[in-house]
Motif scaffolding. Sequence first.
Motif, PDB file in Angstrom:
ATOM      1  N   GLY A  87     -26.385  37.966  28.818  1.00  4.69           N
ATOM      2  CA  GLY A  87     -26.186  38.271  30.233  1.00  4.69           C
ATOM      3  C   GLY A  87     -25.025  37.534  30.874  1.00  4.69           C
ATOM      4  N   GLU A  88     -24.363  36.689  30.095  1.00  8.75           N
ATOM      5  CA  GLU A  88     -23.230  35.914  30.609  1.00  8.75           C
ATOM      6  C   GLU A  88     -21.947  36.396  29.954  1.00  8.75           C
ATOM      7  N   MET A  89     -20.982  36.803  30.779  1.00  5.59           N
ATOM      8  CA  MET A  89     -19.751  37.420  30.312  1.00  5.59           C
ATOM      9  C   MET A  89     -19.020  36.557  29.287  1.00  5.59           C
ATOM     10  N   GLU A  90     -18.975  35.253  29.543  1.00  4.36           N
ATOM     11  CA  GLU A  90     -18.217  34.372  28.660  1.00  4.36           C
ATOM     12  C   GLU A  90     -18.840  34.254  27.274  1.00  4.36           C
ATOM     13  N   SER A  91     -20.121  34.557  27.147  1.00  2.00           N
ATOM     14  CA  SER A  91     -20.797  34.442  25.856  1.00  2.00           C
ATOM     15  C   SER A  91     -20.797  35.736  25.056  1.00  2.00           C
ATOM     16  N   SER A  92     -20.955  36.870  25.736  1.00  2.00           N
ATOM     17  CA  SER A  92     -21.104  38.149  25.037  1.00  2.00           C
ATOM     18  C   SER A  92     -19.967  39.130  25.255  1.00  2.00           C
ATOM     19  N   GLY A  93     -19.115  38.863  26.252  1.00  2.00           N
ATOM     20  CA  GLY A  93     -18.087  39.838  26.595  1.00  2.00           C
ATOM     21  C   GLY A  93     -18.665  41.031  27.330  1.00  2.00           C
ATOM     22  N   SER A  94     -19.946  40.936  27.720  1.00  2.00           N
ATOM     23  CA  SER A  94     -20.731  41.980  28.389  1.00  2.00           C
ATOM     24  C   SER A  94     -21.239  42.980  27.354  1.00  2.00           C
ATOM     25  N   LEU A  95     -22.137  43.859  27.781  1.00  2.00           N
ATOM     26  CA  LEU A  95     -22.664  44.876  26.868  1.00  2.00           C
ATOM     27  C   LEU A  95     -21.616  45.917  26.503  1.00  2.00           C
ATOM     28  N   TRP A  96     -20.506  45.956  27.228  1.00  2.00           N
ATOM     29  CA  TRP A  96     -19.369  46.778  26.806  1.00  2.00           C
ATOM     30  C   TRP A  96     -18.934  46.392  25.393  1.00  2.00           C
ATOM     31  N   VAL A  97     -19.083  45.104  25.080  1.00  2.00           N
ATOM     32  CA  VAL A  97     -18.652  44.606  23.777  1.00  2.00           C
ATOM     33  C   VAL A  97     -19.845  44.407  22.851  1.00  2.00           C
ATOM     34  N   HIS A  98     -20.844  43.627  23.284  1.00  2.00           N
ATOM     35  CA  HIS A  98     -21.932  43.282  22.376  1.00  2.00           C
ATOM     36  C   HIS A  98     -22.706  44.509  21.908  1.00  2.00           C
ATOM     37  N   LYS A  99     -23.119  45.355  22.822  1.00  2.00           N
ATOM     38  CA  LYS A  99     -23.929  46.515  22.452  1.00  2.00           C
ATOM     39  C   LYS A  99     -23.075  47.734  22.138  1.00  2.00           C
ATOM     40  N   ALA A 100     -22.113  48.032  23.011  1.00  2.12           N
ATOM     41  CA  ALA A 100     -21.361  49.284  22.882  1.00  2.12           C
ATOM     42  C   ALA A 100     -20.427  49.296  21.673  1.00  2.12           C
ATOM     43  N   THR A 101     -20.159  48.125  21.073  1.00  3.57           N
ATOM     44  CA  THR A 101     -19.326  48.139  19.863  1.00  3.57           C
ATOM     45  C   THR A 101     -19.959  49.007  18.784  1.00  3.57           C
ATOM     46  N   HIS A 102     -21.307  49.017  18.702  1.00  5.12           N
ATOM     47  CA  HIS A 102     -22.028  49.915  17.799  1.00  5.12           C
ATOM     48  C   HIS A 102     -21.641  51.367  18.080  1.00  5.12           C
ATOM     49  N   HIS A 103     -21.687  51.726  19.347  1.00  7.33           N
ATOM     50  CA  HIS A 103     -21.478  53.112  19.760  1.00  7.33           C
ATOM     51  C   HIS A 103     -20.029  53.529  19.568  1.00  7.33           C
ATOM     52  N   PHE A 104     -19.113  52.644  19.942  1.00 10.03           N
ATOM     53  CA  PHE A 104     -17.693  52.979  19.817  1.00 10.03           C
ATOM     54  C   PHE A 104     -17.269  53.076  18.354  1.00 10.03           C
ATOM     55  N   ASP A 105     -17.890  52.264  17.508  1.00 12.66           N
ATOM     56  CA  ASP A 105     -17.583  52.397  16.083  1.00 12.66           C
ATOM     57  C   ASP A 105     -18.051  53.742  15.550  1.00 12.66           C
ATOM     58  N   LEU A 106     -19.258  54.147  15.928  1.00 10.00           N
ATOM     59  CA  LEU A 106     -19.749  55.467  15.535  1.00 10.00           C
ATOM     60  C   LEU A 106     -18.794  56.562  16.010  1.00 10.00           C
ATOM     61  N   LEU A 107     -18.386  56.472  17.257  1.00  6.66           N
ATOM     62  CA  LEU A 107     -17.528  57.505  17.829  1.00  6.66           C
ATOM     63  C   LEU A 107     -16.165  57.542  17.153  1.00  6.66           C
ATOM     64  N   ASN A 108     -15.571  56.376  16.921  1.00  7.37           N
ATOM     65  CA  ASN A 108     -14.277  56.337  16.230  1.00  7.37           C
ATOM     66  C   ASN A 108     -14.390  56.979  14.849  1.00  7.37           C
ATOM     67  N   TRP A 109     -15.500  56.710  14.175  1.00  8.43           N
ATOM     68  CA  TRP A 109     -15.734  57.247  12.834  1.00  8.43           C
ATOM     69  C   TRP A 109     -15.983  58.748  12.889  1.00  8.43           C
ATOM     70  N   TRP A 110     -16.830  59.194  13.808  1.00 11.33           N
ATOM     71  CA  TRP A 110     -17.085  60.621  13.948  1.00 11.33           C
ATOM     72  C   TRP A 110     -15.816  61.392  14.314  1.00 11.33           C
ATOM     73  N   ILE A 111     -15.108  60.895  15.307  1.00  8.72           N
ATOM     74  CA  ILE A 111     -13.904  61.584  15.799  1.00  8.72           C
ATOM     75  C   ILE A 111     -12.771  61.497  14.792  1.00  8.72           C
ATOM     76  N   ASP A 112     -12.772  60.437  13.987  1.00  9.77           N
ATOM     77  CA  ASP A 112     -11.749  60.188  12.966  1.00  9.77           C
ATOM     78  C   ASP A 112     -10.377  59.988  13.587  1.00  9.77           C
ATOM     79  N   SER A 113     -10.363  59.335  14.735  1.00  9.48           N
ATOM     80  CA  SER A 113      -9.113  58.973  15.385  1.00  9.48           C
ATOM     81  C   SER A 113      -9.311  57.611  16.029  1.00  9.48           C
ATOM     82  N   GLU A 114      -8.259  57.070  16.621  1.00  7.90           N
ATOM     83  CA  GLU A 114      -8.362  55.764  17.261  1.00  7.90           C
ATOM     84  C   GLU A 114      -8.076  55.883  18.758  1.00  7.90           C
TER      85      GLU A 114
END
Length: 464
Positions: free
Chosen positions: A203-230
């Motif tokens: 819950g602290e930005m300095e520790s996790s980078g927010s859920l944009w980074v900690h949680k959504a990295t899972h989702h963005f990796d899936l999307l980058n892989w599915w879309i096959d682009s960057e």
Amino acid sequence: MKNTRREFIFSVSMLAASSAFPVHAFAFNKSKKLKVALVGTGVRGITFWGKRLLDEYSEILEFVGLSDINPSRLEYGKQYIGATCPTFASFEEMVSITKPDLVIVTTKDSTHHEFIIKGLEMGCDVLTEKPLTVDEVKCQQILDAEKASNKNLIVGFNYRWSPYATKIKELIANKTIGNLVSVDFNWYLNTYHGASYFRRWHGEMESSGSLWVHKATHHFDLLNWWIDSEPNEVFAYGDLEFYGKNGPFRGKNCRTCGHKTECAFYWDINKDEFSKKLYADHEHEDGYIRDNCLFREDINIYDKMSAQVKYTDNTILNYSLTTYSPFEGWRVAFNGTEGRIEAWLDIPYYEKTSIEEAEKHANEMAQNGEEIVAKKPIVIHKLWQEFETVQVDMEESGHGGGDKRLQDKIFVNPKVPDPYGRTAGIRDGAMSILIGIAARKSIQSGTPINISELTDLRPQERRS
């Protein structure tokens, strides 16, 4: 199936491979077990990268060291894993004495870069839990360290390996709906799992980078892989409107709070035996409180998030993350020149389920025990045709069966070609967090953020 140490090291090099960095050759004595050291004995460290490795692959690897800043949790982690190796307060001392082949990093997100860089500099291959790190400066430091070393870094992405995610990849790659044009992706965290992030350092930005980074990295990796682009450009909105200072009342933590009877989010950590033994019993050592108040005023991450991402191949992504939904699940829709694919998991309106919301995360994270197998639908709707439904066998434990498949690829079947390209290297780790970092910076500035401005990586039209 028995495997060799040489085959494991080969698989690490394959996982680390990307178009940006060279693949290094490995030539270890295959008659010896791979020496593994783990830093960070939290839940992910001692379960997935600890106990499961020892239970499943002890013929080819051994833990030679465990490290953590909390001495009593470190000893509990060693006991839980079942390891017989020494423990260390100092990471550098552990690496110097035990000389591991592979360092696994499962510490707090904001410290990943420290141990990744030190591990590479000290001559080890490194495997890190997601996210790679929390900001663009640390990301660049990691990229530079990997290039300067003769070692490799891999990121432990597992969602790609679930049968359901793989089937989506297959349908898109086979041009089932023609050329991809746009994607809509919505992830819903329920009031059990979603709230848990705000209890912790996440819950602290300095520790996790927010859920944009900690949680959504899972989702963005899936999307980058599915879309096959960057990703090329990101524009985002976000705010903190539910948790933190927005709460109707607050206390020090759940155990000592005077609002237990009136707070719908009250959680008794002492009734969760595993959490109590792993965290509450050791909080006197380092002050890490696992059942912090969801409404404490030092929470400064976002609890509602929405972003639009333009990919280098001109695909447009619309993404949202909700952190206090009545249910936990996700849905995605792919629009192509010849039709549309719709997929979802755990949306209660679409499927009948007897699993309570509090059990869903436990099933997702489970590494051992009986697996739950179910059929899950994917809908394909081509232009001017009736829709069809594809049923996919899926396991509801270990991230939909992704956890064991990722580790089996590394330890059991490293030489078997993967037509879906599920192995993830350092570039994948960087591109997934850079979307979240760009989204965070876009909210702060009110302007679109170009990915190429964050590090020296230049987005490519095709990942492959």
